[in-house]
Design an enzyme around this catalytic site. Structure first.
Site, PDB file in Angstrom:
ATOM      1  N   THR A  31       0.869  -1.187   0.000  1.00 23.39           N
ATOM      2  CA  THR A  31       0.000   0.000   0.000  1.00 23.39           C
ATOM      3  C   THR A  31       0.901   1.230   0.000  1.00 23.39           C
ATOM      4  O   THR A  31       1.976   1.213   0.605  1.00 23.39           O
ATOM      5  CB  THR A  31      -0.875  -0.022   1.276  1.00 23.39           C
ATOM      6  OG1 THR A  31      -1.845  -1.050   1.125  1.00 23.39           O
ATOM      7  CG2 THR A  31      -1.576   1.305   1.518  1.00 23.39           C
TER       8      THR A  31
ATOM      9  N   ARG B 182     -15.087  -6.339   0.232  1.00 20.76           N
ATOM     10  CA  ARG B 182     -14.322  -5.892   1.415  1.00 20.76           C
ATOM     11  C   ARG B 182     -13.636  -4.542   1.183  1.00 20.76           C
ATOM     12  O   ARG B 182     -13.025  -4.294   0.159  1.00 20.76           O
ATOM     13  CB  ARG B 182     -13.277  -6.957   1.748  1.00 20.76           C
ATOM     14  CG  ARG B 182     -12.408  -6.656   2.969  1.00 20.76           C
ATOM     15  CD  ARG B 182     -11.078  -6.063   2.590  1.00 20.76           C
ATOM     16  NE  ARG B 182     -10.211  -5.907   3.762  1.00 20.76           N
ATOM     17  CZ  ARG B 182      -9.102  -5.154   3.770  1.00 20.76           C
ATOM     18  NH1 ARG B 182      -8.736  -4.514   2.693  1.00 20.76           N
ATOM     19  NH2 ARG B 182      -8.386  -5.050   4.861  1.00 20.76           N
TER      20      ARG B 182
ATOM     21  N   ASP C 292      -8.945   0.014   5.540  1.00 16.08           N
ATOM     22  CA  ASP C 292      -8.841   1.315   6.228  1.00 16.08           C
ATOM     23  C   ASP C 292      -8.418   2.444   5.288  1.00 16.08           C
ATOM     24  O   ASP C 292      -8.685   3.620   5.574  1.00 16.08           O
ATOM     25  CB  ASP C 292      -7.811   1.222   7.362  1.00 16.08           C
ATOM     26  CG  ASP C 292      -6.432   0.845   6.822  1.00 16.08           C
ATOM     27  OD1 ASP C 292      -6.347  -0.133   6.056  1.00 16.08           O
ATOM     28  OD2 ASP C 292      -5.454   1.544   7.151  1.00 16.08           O
TER      29      ASP C 292
ATOM     30  N   THR D 265      -0.642   1.960   6.905  1.00 20.16           N
ATOM     31  CA  THR D 265      -0.606   0.736   6.113  1.00 20.16           C
ATOM     32  C   THR D 265      -0.554  -0.454   7.055  1.00 20.16           C
ATOM     33  O   THR D 265       0.111  -0.398   8.089  1.00 20.16           O
ATOM     34  CB  THR D 265       0.597   0.711   5.156  1.00 20.16           C
ATOM     35  OG1 THR D 265       0.596  -0.547   4.460  1.00 20.16           O
ATOM     36  CG2 THR D 265       1.931   0.898   5.860  1.00 20.16           C
TER      37      THR D 265
ATOM     38  N   GLY E   7      -5.973  -3.767   7.600  1.00 16.05           N
ATOM     39  CA  GLY E   7      -6.964  -2.700   7.657  1.00 16.05           C
ATOM     40  C   GLY E   7      -8.071  -2.868   8.686  1.00 16.05           C
ATOM     41  O   GLY E   7      -8.548  -1.879   9.255  1.00 16.05           O
TER      42      GLY E   7
HETATM   43  N1  ASP Z   1      -4.368  -1.285   4.877  1.00 11.20           N
HETATM   44  C1  ASP Z   1      -4.620  -1.919   3.622  1.00 11.20           C
HETATM   45  C2  ASP Z   1      -5.956  -2.621   3.689  1.00 11.20           C
HETATM   46  O1  ASP Z   1      -6.239  -3.230   4.695  1.00 11.20           O
HETATM   47  C3  ASP Z   1      -3.566  -2.928   3.232  1.00 11.20           C
HETATM   48  C4  ASP Z   1      -2.147  -2.515   3.475  1.00 11.20           C
HETATM   49  O2  ASP Z   1      -1.872  -1.434   3.953  1.00 11.20           O
HETATM   50  O3  ASP Z   1      -1.241  -3.286   3.140  1.00 11.20           O
HETATM   51  O4  ASP Z   1      -6.669  -2.617   2.724  1.00 11.20           O
END
Ligand code: ASP
Length: 341
Positions: free
Chosen positions: A202, A230, A233, A253, A256
């Site tokens: 991310t 889905r 965050d 990141t 989430g």
């Molecule tokens: N936070 C992101 C999510 O849950 C994924 C990530 O940051 O790697 O969609």
């Protein structure tokens, strides 16, 4: 071997003391980026891969910084850095995003500016080349904050944002990743848990401009093998992204679901604003205590209105970088050490 000049936090307390002594001292323009947190340890990447990540992170950092240097706004700097990372197949955002259970890419993004608390967010984006540009469009040109799926894409088309087929976003690496996850475990929830280590990437950015305005943005493909529409965050203001000139700007990141439950970004800002914690104290409390206690993994990049900045994560590593006025830009991947400016 990549010279991983390790960077973590400058100390908010030290900084506060300095600014009390020199009230008129100019806040240095500063930009921080991340490209995901996870099991990123020495040996995880080949030297060639390290170099690829270093070059791309530096390119994004420099592009954003150039905008700040020319007197541009923090929001513009954040958008331009994130756009570069979205266009790179190295990260889990835009081209190279992780695949959902159905083998498609579905992306989320958000942007917020601290001067007026204006924000824009999108989720379930499948055909817009740069989801961060769509989030900006929602902020600037709609009456809303958060648009999803087909409606968000309709709005993008009405405003002539660049489109791509879903295939454009899919890379062989991500196909293999989904295949591995599905092969190992067909119950999607369990496989999401077990493959957390593979899904970092991310991207996010926070910045402060010459007028002292803050901005934060985040863009992602979410988590590999996600199902049922889905949403993580990253597009949720207060969870994955937050900016307020009276406290700080944050981009997160990690896993989430935990970041949503803890309103991670807003939580840190509130500890600063209402409890008087420094940026690094608030970030540590939320990431190392609250998030870790709940069993969540990940991290944040953060900058406050005095120009203190901070990286905090409870994973072995995080792709990250910082460039601040008068100093060389630096990029790091692995474990952190404390650094006081
Ligand atoms: N936070 C992101 C999510 O849950 C994924 C990530 O940051 O790697 O969609």
């Amino acid at each position: 071997m990549l010279p991983c000049s390790l960077l973590s936090c400058n100390d908010g307390k030290t900084e506060r003391k300095n600014s009390e002594n020199t009230m008129s001292e100019k806040i240095p323009i500063t930009i921080l980026i991340h490209g995901g947190a996870g099991e990123i340890k020495p040996g995880f990447l080949t030297e060639e891969q390290e170099l690829d990540y270093e070059i791309k992170l530096k390119e994004a950092l420099d592009a954003g910084y150039l905008i700040l240097e020319k007197g541009g706004e923090a929001t513009e700097a954040v958008i331009s850095a994130i756009k570069i990372l979205e266009d790179s197949p190295l990260f889990n955002a835009g081209k190279g995003a992780v695949l959902s259970h159905d083998g498609q890419v579905s992306m989320d993004a958000s942007i917020m500016q601290g001067k007026d608390l204006n924000a824009g967010a999108v989720s379930g984006i499948k055909h817009i080349k740069n989801p961060i540009l769509l989030a900006q469009l929602v902020m600037d040109k709609s009456d809303h904050v958060f648009l999803s799926g087909e409606g968000a894409e309709e709005f993008a088309l009405e405003n002539q944002l660049e489109q791509e087929t879903n295939d454009y976003f899919i890379t062989p690496k991500r196909w293999l990743q989904l295949k591995n996850v599905l092969g190992e475990d067909s119950t999607h929830i369990k496989s999401i848990e077990s493959k957390m280590d593979d899904k970092h990437g991310t991207v996010g950015c926070v910045a402060i401009d010459e007028n002292g305005n803050l901005a934060a943005g985040t863009s992602t493909g979410g988590m590999v093998n996600k199902k049922y529409g889905r949403i993580g965050d990253s597009p949720i203001i207060g969870a994955g992204t937050f900016a307020d000139n009276s406290s700080c700007a944050i981009s997160a990141t990690g896993h989430g679901e935990y970041f949503i439950r803890l309103s991670i970004a807003r939580n840190i800002a509130d500890l600063i604003k209402y409890k008087g914690l420094s940026l690094s104290e608030a970030s540590k409390e939320v990431i190392q205590n609250q998030l870790a206690d709940l069993g969540g993994t990940g991290g944040i990049i953060a900058i406050d209105s005095k120009g203190n900045y901070c990286f905090e994560f409870n994973t072995p590593g995080m792709y990250r970088g910082v460039k601040t006025e008068g100093k060389e830009g630096r990029v790091s991947f692995y474990e952190k050490t404390n650094e006081v400016r």
